[in-house]
Design a protein around this motif. Sequence first.
Motif, PDB file in Angstrom:
ATOM      1  N   LEU A  64       0.828  -1.197   0.000  1.00  0.00           N
ATOM      2  CA  LEU A  64       0.000   0.000   0.000  1.00  0.00           C
ATOM      3  C   LEU A  64       0.865   1.250   0.000  1.00  0.00           C
ATOM      4  O   LEU A  64       1.950   1.275   0.596  1.00  0.00           O
ATOM      5  CB  LEU A  64      -0.901   0.040   1.237  1.00  0.00           C
ATOM      6  N   TYR A  65       0.361   2.303  -0.641  1.00  0.00           N
ATOM      7  CA  TYR A  65       0.966   3.626  -0.592  1.00  0.00           C
ATOM      8  C   TYR A  65       0.155   4.492   0.363  1.00  0.00           C
ATOM      9  O   TYR A  65      -1.076   4.424   0.388  1.00  0.00           O
ATOM     10  CB  TYR A  65       0.982   4.263  -1.982  1.00  0.00           C
ATOM     11  N   TYR A  66       0.864   5.316   1.138  1.00  0.00           N
ATOM     12  CA  TYR A  66       0.238   6.218   2.092  1.00  0.00           C
ATOM     13  C   TYR A  66       0.405   7.652   1.595  1.00  0.00           C
ATOM     14  O   TYR A  66       1.512   8.077   1.260  1.00  0.00           O
ATOM     15  CB  TYR A  66       0.898   6.081   3.470  1.00  0.00           C
ATOM     16  N   PHE A  67      -0.698   8.405   1.559  1.00  0.00           N
ATOM     17  CA  PHE A  67      -0.698   9.807   1.140  1.00  0.00           C
ATOM     18  C   PHE A  67      -1.346  10.639   2.234  1.00  0.00           C
ATOM     19  O   PHE A  67      -2.469  10.338   2.644  1.00  0.00           O
ATOM     20  CB  PHE A  67      -1.527  10.019  -0.133  1.00  0.00           C
ATOM     21  N   ILE A  68      -0.691  11.704   2.671  1.00  0.00           N
ATOM     22  CA  ILE A  68      -1.361  12.633   3.581  1.00  0.00           C
ATOM     23  C   ILE A  68      -1.917  13.789   2.754  1.00  0.00           C
ATOM     24  O   ILE A  68      -1.316  14.203   1.763  1.00  0.00           O
ATOM     25  CB  ILE A  68      -0.409  13.141   4.677  1.00  0.00           C
ATOM     26  N   SER A  69      -3.093  14.261   3.150  1.00  0.00           N
ATOM     27  CA  SER A  69      -3.712  15.416   2.484  1.00  0.00           C
ATOM     28  C   SER A  69      -3.448  16.660   3.314  1.00  0.00           C
ATOM     29  O   SER A  69      -3.542  16.625   4.549  1.00  0.00           O
ATOM     30  CB  SER A  69      -5.219  15.210   2.336  1.00  0.00           C
ATOM     31  N   ASP A  70      -3.121  17.771   2.638  1.00  0.00           N
ATOM     32  CA  ASP A  70      -2.902  19.021   3.382  1.00  0.00           C
ATOM     33  C   ASP A  70      -4.186  19.844   3.525  1.00  0.00           C
ATOM     34  O   ASP A  70      -4.137  21.037   3.834  1.00  0.00           O
ATOM     35  CB  ASP A  70      -1.779  19.856   2.768  1.00  0.00           C
ATOM     36  N   ASP A  71      -5.324  19.190   3.323  1.00  0.00           N
ATOM     37  CA  ASP A  71      -6.607  19.848   3.576  1.00  0.00           C
ATOM     38  C   ASP A  71      -6.672  20.231   5.055  1.00  0.00           C
ATOM     39  O   ASP A  71      -6.534  19.383   5.939  1.00  0.00           O
ATOM     40  CB  ASP A  71      -7.744  18.880   3.227  1.00  0.00           C
ATOM     41  N   ARG A  72      -6.902  21.497   5.323  1.00  0.00           N
ATOM     42  CA  ARG A  72      -6.945  21.986   6.699  1.00  0.00           C
ATOM     43  C   ARG A  72      -8.351  21.828   7.277  1.00  0.00           C
ATOM     44  O   ARG A  72      -8.916  22.736   7.887  1.00  0.00           O
ATOM     45  CB  ARG A  72      -6.474  23.431   6.760  1.00  0.00           C
ATOM     46  N   SER A  73      -8.899  20.627   7.054  1.00  0.00           N
ATOM     47  CA  SER A  73     -10.241  20.255   7.512  1.00  0.00           C
ATOM     48  C   SER A  73     -11.333  21.098   6.864  1.00  0.00           C
ATOM     49  O   SER A  73     -12.434  21.226   7.399  1.00  0.00           O
ATOM     50  CB  SER A  73     -10.354  20.355   9.047  1.00  0.00           C
ATOM     51  N   ASP A  74     -11.056  21.648   5.679  1.00  0.00           N
ATOM     52  CA  ASP A  74     -12.058  22.445   4.972  1.00  0.00           C
ATOM     53  C   ASP A  74     -13.032  21.574   4.179  1.00  0.00           C
ATOM     54  O   ASP A  74     -14.245  21.800   4.215  1.00  0.00           O
ATOM     55  CB  ASP A  74     -11.373  23.440   4.034  1.00  0.00           C
ATOM     56  N   PRO A 124      -1.261  19.521   7.594  1.00  0.00           N
ATOM     57  CA  PRO A 124      -0.437  18.319   7.394  1.00  0.00           C
ATOM     58  C   PRO A 124       0.373  18.418   6.105  1.00  0.00           C
ATOM     59  O   PRO A 124      -0.140  18.853   5.076  1.00  0.00           O
ATOM     60  CB  PRO A 124      -1.471  17.186   7.312  1.00  0.00           C
ATOM     61  N   GLU A 125       1.630  17.996   6.156  1.00  0.00           N
ATOM     62  CA  GLU A 125       2.488  18.089   4.973  1.00  0.00           C
ATOM     63  C   GLU A 125       3.278  16.816   4.684  1.00  0.00           C
ATOM     64  O   GLU A 125       3.346  16.368   3.557  1.00  0.00           O
ATOM     65  CB  GLU A 125       3.450  19.268   5.111  1.00  0.00           C
ATOM     66  N   GLY A 126       3.935  16.247   5.669  1.00  0.00           N
ATOM     67  CA  GLY A 126       4.757  15.063   5.440  1.00  0.00           C
ATOM     68  C   GLY A 126       4.244  13.877   6.229  1.00  0.00           C
ATOM     69  O   GLY A 126       3.629  14.039   7.297  1.00  0.00           O
ATOM     70  N   LEU A 127       4.474  12.671   5.716  1.00  0.00           N
ATOM     71  CA  LEU A 127       4.094  11.451   6.428  1.00  0.00           C
ATOM     72  C   LEU A 127       5.057  10.340   6.050  1.00  0.00           C
ATOM     73  O   LEU A 127       5.328  10.117   4.862  1.00  0.00           O
ATOM     74  CB  LEU A 127       2.656  11.049   6.116  1.00  0.00           C
ATOM     75  N   ARG A 128       5.576   9.638   7.067  1.00  0.00           N
ATOM     76  CA  ARG A 128       6.417   8.465   6.849  1.00  0.00           C
ATOM     77  C   ARG A 128       5.981   7.343   7.790  1.00  0.00           C
ATOM     78  O   ARG A 128       5.502   7.585   8.904  1.00  0.00           O
ATOM     79  CB  ARG A 128       7.894   8.778   7.117  1.00  0.00           C
ATOM     80  N   ILE A 129       6.198   6.124   7.322  1.00  0.00           N
ATOM     81  CA  ILE A 129       5.899   4.935   8.118  1.00  0.00           C
ATOM     82  C   ILE A 129       7.154   4.524   8.880  1.00  0.00           C
ATOM     83  O   ILE A 129       8.229   4.413   8.296  1.00  0.00           O
ATOM     84  CB  ILE A 129       5.459   3.771   7.209  1.00  0.00           C
ATOM     85  N   ASN A 130       7.011   4.308  10.187  1.00  0.00           N
ATOM     86  CA  ASN A 130       8.084   3.724  10.974  1.00  0.00           C
ATOM     87  C   ASN A 130       7.880   2.211  10.958  1.00  0.00           C
ATOM     88  O   ASN A 130       7.053   1.674  11.691  1.00  0.00           O
ATOM     89  CB  ASN A 130       8.061   4.263  12.413  1.00  0.00           C
ATOM     90  N   HIS A 131       8.622   1.534  10.102  1.00  0.00           N
ATOM     91  CA  HIS A 131       8.424   0.089   9.946  1.00  0.00           C
ATOM     92  C   HIS A 131       8.875  -0.692  11.175  1.00  0.00           C
ATOM     93  O   HIS A 131       8.526  -1.860  11.329  1.00  0.00           O
ATOM     94  CB  HIS A 131       9.171  -0.407   8.707  1.00  0.00           C
ATOM     95  N   LYS A 132       9.631  -0.056  12.046  1.00  0.00           N
ATOM     96  CA  LYS A 132      10.095  -0.727  13.260  1.00  0.00           C
ATOM     97  C   LYS A 132       9.002  -0.800  14.314  1.00  0.00           C
ATOM     98  O   LYS A 132       8.881  -1.790  15.044  1.00  0.00           O
ATOM     99  CB  LYS A 132      11.311   0.010  13.818  1.00  0.00           C
ATOM    100  N   THR A 133       8.168   0.244  14.394  1.00  0.00           N
ATOM    101  CA  THR A 133       7.107   0.299  15.405  1.00  0.00           C
ATOM    102  C   THR A 133       5.713   0.093  14.821  1.00  0.00           C
ATOM    103  O   THR A 133       4.768  -0.181  15.571  1.00  0.00           O
ATOM    104  CB  THR A 133       7.130   1.656  16.130  1.00  0.00           C
ATOM    105  N   GLY A 134       5.573   0.275  13.505  1.00  0.00           N
ATOM    106  CA  GLY A 134       4.263   0.204  12.882  1.00  0.00           C
ATOM    107  C   GLY A 134       3.469   1.485  13.007  1.00  0.00           C
ATOM    108  O   GLY A 134       2.314   1.561  12.563  1.00  0.00           O
TER     109      GLY A 134
END
Length: 377
Positions: A64-74, A124-134
């Motif tokens: 899976l690919y993870y995408f964060i949206s920078d929508d400021r809850s609008d 929100p701008e950046g997002l990464r997965i920590n594969h060590k902790t999940g």
Amino acid sequence: MTKIIPAIIVSCFLLSCTAQKKASTKSMNGLKFIGEYLLPDKTDFKNTRVGGLSSIDYNPGEKLYYFISDDRSDFAPARYYTARIFLSAKGIDSLRFADVVFLRQMNGSVYPNKNGDSLHVPDPEGLRINHKTGELVWTNEGERIVKKGYAILQNPSINIMRKDGQLLDTFSLPPNMHVTATESGPRRNGTFEGLAFADGFETLYVSVEEPLYEDGPRAGVHDSTAWIRFIKYNVQTKKALAQYAYLLDPVVKEPIPKGSFEINGVPDILAVNDHQLLVTERSFSNGYLTCNVRVFLVDTSDGEDVSNVISLSASAPKKFLQKRLLLNMDKLGINIYNIEGATFGPQLPNGKQSLLFVADDNFSGKEKTQLLLFEVE
């Protein structure tokens, strides 16, 4: 749709660790452009408007690919998406969204918009997965609106959350990264964007998009004096270990009209191995629909710690991060939109490593959610 472009080879030496949980060293010959994919305008998924995709990260275990949206809850509460992207030797065949997850505050509630609680609206701008902790780590750029008799000041933050969106903890914030009502500290919309894990997920690098006020002016056309900072964190203690100076390239195009809005900054960083980063610089000028994007290979072992340097412009570091151009997207022969994220993906059918970039459409009908696919040779 997928558009195939003649291959562009960018000679380089790359070390790739991507979809693996521990970095490995490999010698590479270059990057080969495969093609682009444009998400249809006004795509909806589970009653949310898909847009503002400001990061991309790949989980090989889930495919899976993870995408964060920078929508400021609008358009909907702040959120991230997961999706499957189907690759072939000819490019990106299709993209299918799998889920949407709302980001939640410490009390379990979703984040408000400006009409609900202007002091806690996220960016929100950046997002990464920590594969060590999940767990997931995401950046919030905060807010800085200063007017006569009125101010909204929200510090940027680096946040740890579960995959269900629940906020768990935050990283400590260096003193010079606090937003102020005076022209000191971070600029509005120019703070934390890029994230990159290294050292077996023991180290986290965070990039600041634009110069702090103390560090000098923003990048301009014909100007090579814009300094930004990369912060190195210890993941276990969540405390900053060092800051490194990085010199931005000038803005590529003169804005229209001259003197109007122009910007060059770093929207994303990606770990290549434990001491090298793939750094994206994105230049935009008023009067143009598209952006100018360059990708650099940066060695983090070259820099000195500038945590205690108040002003990089007043006291330019002797040892700053050295960069080498790997890719100029102007040469791809297509429109390049607002590129904001990069990730290494799975192996392509020919066994080569894939590299993908994503562009944020800013929820604009004129801009595009664009995916660019490369083969690492």
